[in-house]
Design an enzyme around this catalytic site. Structure first.
Site, PDB file in Angstrom:
ATOM      1  N   ARG A 168       0.845  -1.186   0.000  1.00  0.00           N
ATOM      2  CA  ARG A 168       0.000   0.000   0.000  1.00  0.00           C
ATOM      3  C   ARG A 168       0.884   1.241   0.000  1.00  0.00           C
ATOM      4  O   ARG A 168       1.685   1.431   0.915  1.00  0.00           O
ATOM      5  CB  ARG A 168      -0.927  -0.011   1.233  1.00  0.00           C
ATOM      6  CG  ARG A 168      -1.901   1.146   1.312  1.00  0.00           C
ATOM      7  CD  ARG A 168      -2.948   1.109   0.214  1.00  0.00           C
ATOM      8  NE  ARG A 168      -3.725  -0.123   0.279  1.00  0.00           N
ATOM      9  CZ  ARG A 168      -3.833  -0.977  -0.725  1.00  0.00           C
ATOM     10  NH1 ARG A 168      -3.193  -0.754  -1.881  1.00  0.00           N
ATOM     11  NH2 ARG A 168      -4.566  -2.061  -0.619  1.00  0.00           N
ATOM     12  N   GLU A 186      -1.946   6.248  -0.693  1.00  0.00           N
ATOM     13  CA  GLU A 186      -3.248   5.638  -0.406  1.00  0.00           C
ATOM     14  C   GLU A 186      -3.297   5.032   1.007  1.00  0.00           C
ATOM     15  O   GLU A 186      -3.999   4.065   1.259  1.00  0.00           O
ATOM     16  CB  GLU A 186      -3.588   4.597  -1.475  1.00  0.00           C
ATOM     17  CG  GLU A 186      -3.724   5.228  -2.850  1.00  0.00           C
ATOM     18  CD  GLU A 186      -4.712   4.516  -3.766  1.00  0.00           C
ATOM     19  OE1 GLU A 186      -5.408   3.598  -3.331  1.00  0.00           O
ATOM     20  OE2 GLU A 186      -4.779   4.908  -4.958  1.00  0.00           O
ATOM     21  N   HIS A 198      -8.077   3.645  -2.656  1.00  0.00           N
ATOM     22  CA  HIS A 198      -8.383   4.012  -1.274  1.00  0.00           C
ATOM     23  C   HIS A 198      -8.388   5.526  -1.133  1.00  0.00           C
ATOM     24  O   HIS A 198      -7.454   6.192  -1.571  1.00  0.00           O
ATOM     25  CB  HIS A 198      -7.354   3.419  -0.314  1.00  0.00           C
ATOM     26  CG  HIS A 198      -7.234   1.936  -0.430  1.00  0.00           C
ATOM     27  ND1 HIS A 198      -6.600   1.325  -1.491  1.00  0.00           N
ATOM     28  CD2 HIS A 198      -7.693   0.941   0.360  1.00  0.00           C
ATOM     29  CE1 HIS A 198      -6.667   0.005  -1.339  1.00  0.00           C
ATOM     30  NE2 HIS A 198      -7.321  -0.250  -0.233  1.00  0.00           N
ATOM     31  N   LYS A 208     -11.613  -3.475  -6.002  1.00  0.00           N
ATOM     32  CA  LYS A 208     -11.738  -3.076  -4.597  1.00  0.00           C
ATOM     33  C   LYS A 208     -11.691  -1.561  -4.449  1.00  0.00           C
ATOM     34  O   LYS A 208     -10.848  -0.896  -5.053  1.00  0.00           O
ATOM     35  CB  LYS A 208     -10.600  -3.684  -3.773  1.00  0.00           C
ATOM     36  CG  LYS A 208     -10.605  -3.252  -2.310  1.00  0.00           C
ATOM     37  CD  LYS A 208      -9.305  -3.628  -1.598  1.00  0.00           C
ATOM     38  CE  LYS A 208      -9.304  -3.096  -0.170  1.00  0.00           C
ATOM     39  NZ  LYS A 208      -7.973  -3.227   0.467  1.00  0.00           N
TER      40      LYS A 208
END
Length: 259
Positions: free
Chosen positions: A84, A88, A145, A172
């Site tokens: 990640r 994000e 995200h 996602k």
């Protein structure tokens, strides 16, 4: 349009109760393997290695050795590998070229079942890793995200649609709610996209305000939810035992309602 399913090591995403994914967030190999070993008695369907936490992540040799040991420790549980980025909500920044290089090398170990690839790193990065993942027999979860806000429903649907159009195996999105209406926006976008999607979806509204979205995936169309074991990797993750109990309760209630 009905969603297709993705089955990894006997775990099917896109059908039935949402699958529970538990993250590993250790900074050392010892901590990662200890966390993985502690999962043996937990109701976790999938294990996520948040490798951006790992101190030696930019050493291909160290990462490969850790992956092999982690794979042995997990037995037949599917392994999702996620770097990640700081942009994000992750632990460190990374150049796109280094991101592709380290994840491609990880895939070549044959230990990774699912790979998270961030949508906003661009299509060139995405396609390179999609090709590498499929060559290694792994599936790609395209992700996005937003830790600051919840975009409008139309934008959420547009991002999920782009993931599907780029060839992702699973799409996602996780967003931060500022109000109960934001949670409804995420749930409505999920429900709408489920009718259009040809791939499984994973969606969530983060923080305590959005917890309901982590529990009600079977109702609205999210195929996986993230539960916390020792340490949460994102705001609002529910302890894994309580999460499993709640998912089963909602599933049973839904089945009883159909009878």
């Amino acid at each position: 349009m009905s969603q297709k399913t993705v089955t990894v090591r006997g775990v099917t995403l896109g059908a039935g109760i949402p699958k529970i994914c538990v993250p590993l967030v250790g900074e050392s190999r010892e901590a990662i393997l200890a966390q993985a070993g502690a999962l043996s008695d937990l109701p976790a369907d999938i294990v996520e290695w948040r490798c951006d936490w790992y101190a030696d992540i930019f050493s291909q040799e160290e990462t490969a050795d850790t992956l092999r040991q982690l794979r042995a420790c997990l037995g037949n549980r599917p392994l999702l590998m996620t770097f990640r980025t700081a942009a994000e909500g992750g632990q460190r920044a990374v150049e796109p070229s280094a991101y592709v290089e380290l994840l491609t090398a990880a895939l070549e170990t044959g230990c990774v079942d699912l790979l998270d690839v961030e949508l906003f790193l661009g299509q060139e990065v995405f396609q390179a890793l999609l090709t590498a993942a499929h060559r290694a027999g792994a599936y790609v979860i395209a992700s996005n995200h937003d830790f600051a806000k919840t975009p409008p429903q139309e934008e959420l649907i547009a991002r999920l649609t782009r993931m599907q159009e780029w060839g992702a195996d699973i799409a996602k999105i996780a967003v931060m709610p500022q109000s109960p209406q934001d949670v409804l926006t995420l749930l409505s976008a999920t429900c709408t996209m489920r009718e259009r999607a040809e791939i499984p979806l994973i969606t969530m509204s983060m923080s305590g305000l959005g917890v309901v979205s982590r529990l009600a995936g079977e109702v609205f169309g999210s195929a996986m939810t993230f539960g916390a074991a020792e340490r949460a990797s994102a705001p609002g993750q529910v302890e894994v035992h309580r999460l499993a109990e709640t998912l089963a309760l909602l599933h049973d209630a839904g089945e009883n309602n159909e009878k």
